[in-house]
Design an enzyme around this catalytic site. Sequence first.
Site, PDB file in Angstrom:
ATOM      1  N   ASP A 111       0.859  -1.192   0.000  1.00  0.00           N
ATOM      2  CA  ASP A 111       0.000   0.000   0.000  1.00  0.00           C
ATOM      3  C   ASP A 111       0.897   1.245   0.000  1.00  0.00           C
ATOM      4  OD1 ASP A 111      -1.748   2.053   0.619  1.00  0.00           O
ATOM      5  OD2 ASP A 111      -2.849   0.955   2.128  1.00  0.00           O
ATOM      6  N   ASP A 166      -7.201  -9.669   5.569  1.00  0.00           N
ATOM      7  CA  ASP A 166      -8.289  -9.662   6.551  1.00  0.00           C
ATOM      8  C   ASP A 166      -8.805  -8.271   6.890  1.00  0.00           C
ATOM      9  OD1 ASP A 166      -5.918  -8.867   8.045  1.00  0.00           O
ATOM     10  OD2 ASP A 166      -7.174  -9.071   9.807  1.00  0.00           O
TER      11      ASP A 166
HETATM   12  P1  IMP Z   1       2.020  -0.597   3.692  1.00  0.00           P
HETATM   13  O1  IMP Z   1       3.143  -0.505   4.681  1.00  0.00           O
HETATM   14  O2  IMP Z   1       1.134   0.611   3.756  1.00  0.00           O
HETATM   15  O3  IMP Z   1       2.521  -0.850   2.276  1.00  0.00           O
HETATM   16  O4  IMP Z   1       1.093  -1.788   4.118  1.00  0.00           O
HETATM   17  C1  IMP Z   1       1.438  -3.102   3.839  1.00  0.00           C
HETATM   18  C2  IMP Z   1       0.712  -4.084   4.723  1.00  0.00           C
HETATM   19  O5  IMP Z   1      -0.544  -3.570   5.140  1.00  0.00           O
HETATM   20  C3  IMP Z   1       0.430  -5.358   3.956  1.00  0.00           C
HETATM   21  O6  IMP Z   1       1.413  -6.313   4.222  1.00  0.00           O
HETATM   22  C4  IMP Z   1      -0.921  -5.786   4.469  1.00  0.00           C
HETATM   23  O7  IMP Z   1      -0.751  -6.639   5.569  1.00  0.00           O
HETATM   24  C5  IMP Z   1      -1.563  -4.511   4.954  1.00  0.00           C
HETATM   25  N1  IMP Z   1      -2.530  -3.958   3.986  1.00  0.00           N
HETATM   26  C6  IMP Z   1      -2.364  -2.900   3.163  1.00  0.00           C
HETATM   27  N2  IMP Z   1      -3.459  -2.682   2.442  1.00  0.00           N
HETATM   28  C7  IMP Z   1      -4.345  -3.639   2.809  1.00  0.00           C
HETATM   29  C8  IMP Z   1      -5.690  -3.948   2.392  1.00  0.00           C
HETATM   30  O8  IMP Z   1      -6.296  -3.309   1.517  1.00  0.00           O
HETATM   31  N3  IMP Z   1      -6.258  -5.017   3.002  1.00  0.00           N
HETATM   32  C9  IMP Z   1      -5.646  -5.763   3.947  1.00  0.00           C
HETATM   33  N4  IMP Z   1      -4.406  -5.508   4.357  1.00  0.00           N
HETATM   34  C10 IMP Z   1      -3.753  -4.443   3.794  1.00  0.00           C
END
Ligand code: IMP
Length: 192
Positions: A111, A166
């Site tokens: 994300d 989840d």
């Molecule tokens: P980031 O650090 O913002 O890139 O988030 C990454 C982590 O957040 C991933 O490994 C997921 O576990 C969780 N995540 C991000 N977006 C989603 C989503 O839309 N649904 C579920 N988990 C998410």
Amino acid sequence: MATLKRVIIHDKAFKLLIPAEEIRSIVHRMGQQLAERYAQEDLVCVVILKGAFMFANDLIRAMQIPCEITFLRAQSYGAQMYSSGKVHIEFFTNHQRLQDRAVLIIEDIVDSGLTLQAIREYLAQHRPKSIETATLLLKPDTFQGPMPEYVGKAISPLFVIGYGMDYNEGGRYLPDIYVLDSSTAGTTVKQG
Ligand code: IMP
């Protein structure tokens, strides 16, 4: 299990985004690409828990090449639908064996990219030969940081569940991927 068009997890409605059949063809394509890349390497797959467990299970079988498999848990989301910005690496097995080996991080979804960046920095301390990432999903509109080398599908920056991902521990079991129905968006979501 038949594909459902809509599911309710806790207090939220989610609608079908990526059916299991499409996931299968994405995973098959990525598996072939990764098999070519890593056929001659001493490969260690680092599966990011919990969300990537189902994807990793299918991807590693689709690759059909020898590899070692290990697990890491990283959490960046608190009780919100967005990353807290602080990444906590909870546990990691046999990290002492990464030196001079090819490391493939297997993620469910990227994300903001903060979690991935922290994981890459953590793993780099163990001096592997290379570090690359295979993620099933990427949200390009919110993403910043090092680009994952292998991306299954780009999606809009909405909250998704299913196929390992989840909402408050619900929905991981679903074989298809669902997106939050925007008419019910706006409350807090905690996931791991
Ligand atoms: P980031 O650090 O913002 O890139 O988030 C990454 C982590 O957040 C991933 O490994 C997921 O576990 C969780 N995540 C991000 N977006 C989603 C989503 O839309 N649904 C579920 N988990 C998410």
